[in-house]
Design a protein around this motif. Structure first.
Motif, PDB file in Angstrom:
ATOM      1  N   LEU A  29       0.821  -1.221   0.000  1.00 47.31           N
ATOM      2  CA  LEU A  29       0.000   0.000   0.000  1.00 47.31           C
ATOM      3  C   LEU A  29       0.853   1.268   0.000  1.00 47.31           C
ATOM      4  O   LEU A  29       0.315   2.364   0.155  1.00 47.31           O
ATOM      5  CB  LEU A  29      -0.904   0.027   1.234  1.00 47.31           C
ATOM      6  CG  LEU A  29      -2.197  -0.781   1.192  1.00 47.31           C
ATOM      7  CD1 LEU A  29      -2.864  -0.774   2.566  1.00 47.31           C
ATOM      8  CD2 LEU A  29      -3.161  -0.229   0.139  1.00 47.31           C
ATOM      9  N   LEU A  88     -10.016   1.060  -3.166  1.00 47.24           N
ATOM     10  CA  LEU A  88      -8.966   0.578  -4.064  1.00 47.24           C
ATOM     11  C   LEU A  88      -9.290  -0.816  -4.572  1.00 47.24           C
ATOM     12  O   LEU A  88      -9.901  -1.628  -3.875  1.00 47.24           O
ATOM     13  CB  LEU A  88      -7.627   0.536  -3.324  1.00 47.24           C
ATOM     14  CG  LEU A  88      -7.052   1.866  -2.821  1.00 47.24           C
ATOM     15  CD1 LEU A  88      -5.806   1.597  -1.968  1.00 47.24           C
ATOM     16  CD2 LEU A  88      -6.710   2.777  -3.990  1.00 47.24           C
ATOM     17  N   ASP A  89      -8.867  -1.106  -5.791  1.00 41.08           N
ATOM     18  CA  ASP A  89      -8.966  -2.455  -6.335  1.00 41.08           C
ATOM     19  C   ASP A  89      -7.738  -3.231  -5.869  1.00 41.08           C
ATOM     20  O   ASP A  89      -6.617  -2.934  -6.313  1.00 41.08           O
ATOM     21  CB  ASP A  89      -9.017  -2.399  -7.857  1.00 41.08           C
ATOM     22  CG  ASP A  89      -9.061  -3.774  -8.499  1.00 41.08           C
ATOM     23  OD1 ASP A  89      -9.156  -4.779  -7.753  1.00 41.08           O
ATOM     24  OD2 ASP A  89      -8.988  -3.858  -9.736  1.00 41.08           O
ATOM     25  N   SER A  95      -4.972  -4.259  -8.187  1.00 39.61           N
ATOM     26  CA  SER A  95      -4.113  -3.240  -8.787  1.00 39.61           C
ATOM     27  C   SER A  95      -2.879  -2.948  -7.945  1.00 39.61           C
ATOM     28  O   SER A  95      -1.969  -2.249  -8.392  1.00 39.61           O
ATOM     29  CB  SER A  95      -4.909  -1.943  -8.990  1.00 39.61           C
ATOM     30  OG  SER A  95      -5.211  -1.328  -7.737  1.00 39.61           O
ATOM     31  N   LEU A  96      -2.851  -3.481  -6.717  1.00 44.58           N
ATOM     32  CA  LEU A  96      -1.745  -3.216  -5.814  1.00 44.58           C
ATOM     33  C   LEU A  96      -0.611  -4.217  -6.051  1.00 44.58           C
ATOM     34  O   LEU A  96      -0.857  -5.396  -6.328  1.00 44.58           O
ATOM     35  CB  LEU A  96      -2.214  -3.313  -4.361  1.00 44.58           C
ATOM     36  CG  LEU A  96      -3.354  -2.378  -3.951  1.00 44.58           C
ATOM     37  CD1 LEU A  96      -3.860  -2.727  -2.564  1.00 44.58           C
ATOM     38  CD2 LEU A  96      -2.906  -0.924  -4.016  1.00 44.58           C
ATOM     39  N   HIS A 103      -0.058   4.568  -1.667  1.00 43.14           N
ATOM     40  CA  HIS A 103      -1.303   5.225  -1.272  1.00 43.14           C
ATOM     41  C   HIS A 103      -1.265   5.819   0.139  1.00 43.14           C
ATOM     42  O   HIS A 103      -1.908   6.846   0.383  1.00 43.14           O
ATOM     43  CB  HIS A 103      -2.463   4.238  -1.380  1.00 43.14           C
ATOM     44  CG  HIS A 103      -2.662   3.710  -2.766  1.00 43.14           C
ATOM     45  ND1 HIS A 103      -3.379   4.389  -3.729  1.00 43.14           N
ATOM     46  CD2 HIS A 103      -2.180   2.580  -3.369  1.00 43.14           C
ATOM     47  CE1 HIS A 103      -3.376   3.699  -4.854  1.00 43.14           C
ATOM     48  NE2 HIS A 103      -2.654   2.598  -4.670  1.00 43.14           N
ATOM     49  N   LYS A 150     -11.165   5.311   1.731  1.00 47.79           N
ATOM     50  CA  LYS A 150     -10.283   5.459   0.568  1.00 47.79           C
ATOM     51  C   LYS A 150      -9.561   4.158   0.257  1.00 47.79           C
ATOM     52  O   LYS A 150      -9.423   3.762  -0.906  1.00 47.79           O
ATOM     53  CB  LYS A 150      -9.277   6.581   0.812  1.00 47.79           C
ATOM     54  CG  LYS A 150      -9.880   7.975   0.798  1.00 47.79           C
ATOM     55  CD  LYS A 150      -8.817   9.038   1.076  1.00 47.79           C
ATOM     56  CE  LYS A 150      -9.438  10.426   1.094  1.00 47.79           C
ATOM     57  NZ  LYS A 150      -8.419  11.472   1.410  1.00 47.79           N
TER      58      LYS A 150
END
Length: 280
Positions: A26, A49-50, A53-54, A29, A45
């Motif tokens: 993470l 997040l998807d 995608s991380l 972010h 928030k």
């Protein structure tokens, strides 16, 4: 969500464990699992997040304490009716409060040190509350709004330091490594009924503690509201809520940890910890 902090001690990075059990980074972010990140807005928030995608973190590095920048650790004593019975103590009319030093914090699978002069090192699997937003003079009905989520804490204790060395319990609760926290912070929306979670702890593969949060004397909203009358609770503050029966002090005769012993413990929905006792 399951939020984690991983990497070497003092250099932990923020992460998330997705629905498939994959550890993801993470760092792009948030700087840490701490402060405003733990607020309703901050968690929203992250939830948006998807996870796919991380970036995936290779393997499983060391897990650090699942919350950073903690200002205080507050503990509740004798908060399970069956634990109070095994120790021969009266059920308290108000929560018993004591502090654990911040320097006691460690990762969920780090070694636990036996202090110099220790003869009565004990274990305590506990549900930990993690505060998400500032709480001062909070009503019980609103208390859960200030909770980010929950984690496991092993409230490691040196009973002779705690009960025979004069003063309050803090000196028996605060040695380095006496606060393994994690492996992850589970947000309250994911955990379900926090007052009906199975708990357990083994020493060297032998079951010592079996319990459930349904025998809590003072429940989570009451604890948060009660503490907020005496101190301001800040984001990231940890409240360890007490332990079920099966501690070494309650055995007849008492039985305590020795160097080389291995503790394994868990709480339903919150994961597991494992620590080996080493000399300080």
């Amino acid at each position: 969500m399951k939020l984690v902090r991983y990497g070497p001690s003092g250099e932990e990075k923020p992460g998330l464990v997705d629905a498939d059990g994959t550890l993801r980074d993470l760092s792009a972010h948030v700087g840490d699992i701490a402060g405003e990140v733990l607020s309703e807005a901050g968690l929203a928030k992250l939830k948006a997040l998807d996870p796919s995608s991380l970036p995936v973190v290779d393997g499983w590095p060391r897990m650090g304490p699942c919350v950073g920048q903690i200002q205080k650790i507050v503990c509740i004593g004798l908060n399970y009716s069956d634990h109070a019975a095994e120790t021969g103590a009266e059920v308290p009319s108000e929560p018993i409060i004591f502090a654990k030093a911040l320097s006691a914090l460690c990762g969920p699978n780090d070694d636990v040190e036996m202090p110099r002069g220790s003869t009565a090192l004990d274990w305590e699997v506990e549900l930990a509350i993690v505060i998400g937003t500032k709480a001062k003079y909070v009503e019980e009905a609103d208390a859960m709004d200030h909770v980010a989520g929950f984690a496991i804490m092993n409230d490691v204790s040196e009973r002779d330091f705690q009960t025979k060395r004069m003063g309050q319990w803090t000196k028996g609760k605060s040695h380095d490594t006496f606060g393994p926290l994690g492996p992850w912070l589970v947000t309250r929306d994911e955990l379900g009924d926090v007052h009906n979670l199975a708990m357990w702890l083994d020493v060297n593969g032998e079951r010592r503690q079996t319990g459930s949060t349904n025998t809590l004397i003072f429940n989570v909203p009451h604890i948060v509201s009660y503490l907020s009358q005496f101190m301001t609770l800040m984001p990231g503050d940890v409240i360890s809520t007490g332990t079920p029966p099966g501690v070494g002090m309650g055995m007849k005769p008492p039985k305590y940890l020795e160097v080389g012993d291995v503790m394994a413990l868990g709480i339903e929905g919150l994961g597991e910890q494992k620590q080996t006792v080493v000399s300080a």
